[in-house]
Enzyme design. Structure first.
Site, mmCIF file in Angstrom:
data_model
loop_
_atom_site.group_PDB
_atom_site.id
_atom_site.type_symbol
_atom_site.label_atom_id
_atom_site.label_comp_id
_atom_site.label_asym_id
_atom_site.label_seq_id
_atom_site.Cartn_x
_atom_site.Cartn_y
_atom_site.Cartn_z
ATOM 1 N N GLY A 112 -20.778 -4.129 -31.314
ATOM 2 C CA GLY A 112 -20.187 -3.050 -30.515
ATOM 3 C C GLY A 112 -21.139 -1.900 -30.264
ATOM 4 N N GLU A 113 -20.742 -1.039 -29.338
ATOM 5 C CA GLU A 113 -21.503 0.176 -29.049
ATOM 6 C C GLU A 113 -20.675 1.354 -29.586
ATOM 7 O OE1 GLU A 113 -24.423 1.405 -28.126
ATOM 8 O OE2 GLU A 113 -23.432 3.342 -28.229
ATOM 9 N N GLU A 131 -17.265 -8.571 -38.293
ATOM 10 C CA GLU A 131 -18.197 -8.779 -39.395
ATOM 11 C C GLU A 131 -18.560 -7.459 -40.057
ATOM 12 O OE1 GLU A 131 -20.561 -12.306 -36.972
ATOM 13 O OE2 GLU A 131 -21.686 -10.639 -37.795
ATOM 14 N N CYS A 150 -29.055 -10.121 -27.458
ATOM 15 C CA CYS A 150 -28.094 -9.911 -28.538
ATOM 16 C C CYS A 150 -26.929 -10.902 -28.472
ATOM 17 C CB CYS A 150 -27.567 -8.483 -28.462
ATOM 18 S SG CYS A 150 -26.329 -8.097 -29.696
ATOM 19 N N CYS A 182 -22.982 -2.185 -43.356
ATOM 20 C CA CYS A 182 -23.111 -2.150 -41.902
ATOM 21 C C CYS A 182 -21.742 -2.483 -41.310
ATOM 22 C CB CYS A 182 -24.147 -3.176 -41.460
ATOM 23 S SG CYS A 182 -24.270 -3.345 -39.676
ATOM 24 N N ASN A 229 -34.170 -11.701 -34.589
ATOM 25 C CA ASN A 229 -33.413 -12.830 -35.139
ATOM 26 C C ASN A 229 -33.044 -13.761 -34.006
ATOM 27 O OD1 ASN A 229 -32.999 -12.598 -37.984
ATOM 28 N ND2 ASN A 229 -31.751 -10.789 -37.565
ATOM 29 N N CYS A 286 -26.758 -6.551 -23.769
ATOM 30 C CA CYS A 286 -28.206 -6.659 -24.007
ATOM 31 C C CYS A 286 -28.551 -8.147 -24.051
ATOM 32 C CB CYS A 286 -28.592 -5.987 -25.321
ATOM 33 S SG CYS A 286 -28.230 -4.232 -25.351
ATOM 34 N N SER A 320 -26.076 3.909 -34.610
ATOM 35 C CA SER A 320 -27.072 3.384 -33.680
ATOM 36 C C SER A 320 -26.459 3.196 -32.292
ATOM 37 C CB SER A 320 -27.565 2.037 -34.218
ATOM 38 O OG SER A 320 -28.409 1.414 -33.284
ATOM 39 N N CYS A 358 -18.577 -6.587 -27.065
ATOM 40 C CA CYS A 358 -19.407 -5.463 -26.613
ATOM 41 C C CYS A 358 -19.658 -5.617 -25.119
ATOM 42 C CB CYS A 358 -20.733 -5.475 -27.369
ATOM 43 S SG CYS A 358 -21.794 -4.068 -26.982
ATOM 44 N N CYS A 374 -26.678 -9.827 -35.442
ATOM 45 C CA CYS A 374 -25.392 -9.274 -35.016
ATOM 46 C C CYS A 374 -24.511 -10.313 -34.351
ATOM 47 C CB CYS A 374 -25.623 -8.191 -33.973
ATOM 48 S SG CYS A 374 -26.333 -6.746 -34.641
HETATM 49 N N1 SAH Z 1 -24.814 -1.040 -29.818
HETATM 50 C C1 SAH Z 1 -25.579 -0.361 -30.798
HETATM 51 C C2 SAH Z 1 -25.363 -0.833 -32.230
HETATM 52 C C3 SAH Z 1 -25.201 -2.305 -32.509
HETATM 53 S S1 SAH Z 1 -26.607 -3.343 -32.451
HETATM 54 C C4 SAH Z 1 -27.043 -0.369 -30.422
HETATM 55 O O1 SAH Z 1 -27.392 -0.972 -29.416
HETATM 56 O O2 SAH Z 1 -27.838 0.257 -31.098
HETATM 57 C C5 SAH Z 1 -27.618 -2.865 -33.802
HETATM 58 C C6 SAH Z 1 -29.098 -3.159 -33.602
HETATM 59 O O3 SAH Z 1 -29.370 -4.564 -33.700
HETATM 60 C C7 SAH Z 1 -29.590 -2.727 -32.236
HETATM 61 O O4 SAH Z 1 -30.836 -2.094 -32.337
HETATM 62 C C8 SAH Z 1 -29.710 -4.061 -31.526
HETATM 63 O O5 SAH Z 1 -30.556 -3.974 -30.434
HETATM 64 C C9 SAH Z 1 -30.201 -4.959 -32.637
HETATM 65 N N2 SAH Z 1 -30.081 -6.394 -32.386
HETATM 66 C C10 SAH Z 1 -29.199 -7.041 -31.613
HETATM 67 N N3 SAH Z 1 -29.427 -8.370 -31.612
HETATM 68 C C11 SAH Z 1 -30.485 -8.578 -32.416
HETATM 69 C C12 SAH Z 1 -31.211 -9.742 -32.813
HETATM 70 N N4 SAH Z 1 -30.872 -10.939 -32.392
HETATM 71 N N5 SAH Z 1 -32.263 -9.572 -33.661
HETATM 72 C C13 SAH Z 1 -32.599 -8.355 -34.115
HETATM 73 N N6 SAH Z 1 -31.954 -7.214 -33.771
HETATM 74 C C14 SAH Z 1 -30.913 -7.336 -32.929
#
Ligand code: SAH
Length: 350
Positions: free
Chosen positions: A162-163, A91, A118, A104, A293, A115, A194, A111, A334
């Protein structure tokens, strides 16, 4: 074969001369691919037939097609589901802010950070995004903004699936390519990457001093909460992440963005805000509070305490903003669109 998008201009000049093609041809190629968005050598009218045949033997183009495009009618957010050459989906999202258009980009297919809140982490990492695939995402977004909005794409965040620091080498080469090319020319100061907090990589990134901004997904004021929602915290605990952040600030003198998703009854109390303020006191950073979200696959919910949390941080002299919501009508969180596609494909197979 090497992707034509994986070279900086200097590198391509060297590569061409090695293969008995004049260095200036690299400039012509760059103009075609980055300003005119051409994606085959045959269309490069000012390059000789002989050279075109040689180039075809040496370099490939990314084969990336738009599988689905969604536009949020309220805020103009555009979301692309892109199909890669090997059949994987990623995406890429364009967002409009008062300072301009931002893209973005996705850094990995799936990933491994897992988390809990996520959607991306629901599907494990299959592979890294290549330099060419990074660039191509940028070009697709750039072309869209220029054609449909008659404007320029000026900003970028690496915050998609992804990270990024788990794909460090490709990421850094991507920044090198993107900052030099005439047609692309996006200032590193307008790029933000990020990370969930890979400590060694944060330090390595600082040492590069490439002027790209850093955002850290903190999401918790202490190890107890962070351990629950971010498994990576068991490897790199909060104190180590903060120490790496201090190092980044010392070396680069750049302000860090702390991302903090507000999740109902998990990390959104006044005490949590006070604790976060203590943790960040006096540091060159600001907190970006993110409305959660909803992801259907888990049991976390959006907090309604955003304003109170913000006020407590302010009272404790911590700079903060509440992130505007984007693309809420088009599966903005995401990985949501990609997961839908994967499920769609799986169901179609059954
Ligand atoms: N892996 C990296 C970058 C990708 S995620 C990181 O962890 O920063 C980008 C951002 O979106 C991160 O801050 C992540 O925690 C957040 N994110 C993931 N799922 C989300 C959700 N459902 N609602 C809001 N933010 C979310």
């Amino acid at each position: 074969m090497n992707s034509i998008y994986s070279f900086t201009l200097q590198e391509l000049k060297k590569e061409l001369t090695k293969n008995n093609i004049k260095a200036f041809v690299a400039e012509q190629i760059f103009d075609w691919i980055y300003s005119k968005h051409v994606d085959s050598f045959d269309e490069m009218k000012n390059i000789s037939k002989e050279n075109i045949e040689k180039l075809k033997q040496l370099f490939s183009f990314e084969n990336m097609v738009v599988d689905k495009l969604q536009v949020d009618k309220h805020d103009g957010t555009v979301k692309f589901l892109l199909k890669l050459e090997d059949g994987n989906f990623i995406e890429t999202v364009i967002m409009k802010f008062n300072y301009g258009y931002s893209v973005c980009v996705t850094s990995q297919i799936g990933c491994n950070m897992a988390c809990k809140f996520c959607a991306s982490g629901l599907i494990r990492k299959k592979r890294n995004i290549t330099v060419g695939e990074f660039i191509k995402q940028f070009i697709i977004a750039k072309e869209y903004v220029e054609k449909n909005f008659n404007d320029k794409l000026t900003h970028m965040v690496v915050m998609g699936i992804g990270e990024p620091f788990d794909n460090f080498e490709n990421l850094i080469q991507f920044f090198e390519v993107i900052k030099q090319q005439k047609g692309l020319c996006i200032s590193p100061r307008k790029i933000t990457v990020s990370t969930c907090g890979l400590v060694e990589k944060i330090k390595e990134f600082a040492d590069l001093k490439n002027q790209v901004n850093l955002a850290i997904s903190l999401h918790a004021p202490n190890n107890e909460i962070r351990n629950k929602i971010m498994p990576i915290n068991k490897v790199y605990s909060l104190d180590k992440v903060i120490e790496a952040m201090d190092y980044y600030i010392k070396v680069t003198k750049r302000r860090v963005t702390i991302e903090y998703i507000l999740i109902k009854d998990v990390n959104d109390s006044d005490e949590n805000a006070v604790e976060l303020a203590k943790l960040l006191k006096g540091k060159l950073c600001y907190v970006n509070l993110i409305p959660y979200n909803k992801v259907v696959e888990n049991n976390y919910f959006r907090s309604v305490r955003g304003k109170q949390f913000f006020d407590v941080l302010k009272k404790n002299n911590i700079q903060a903003t509440i992130r505007l919501e984007r693309g809420s009508s088009i599966d903005a969180a995401c990985g949501q669109l990609r997961i839908k596609k994967i499920l769609e494909l799986r169901n179609a197979k059954v």
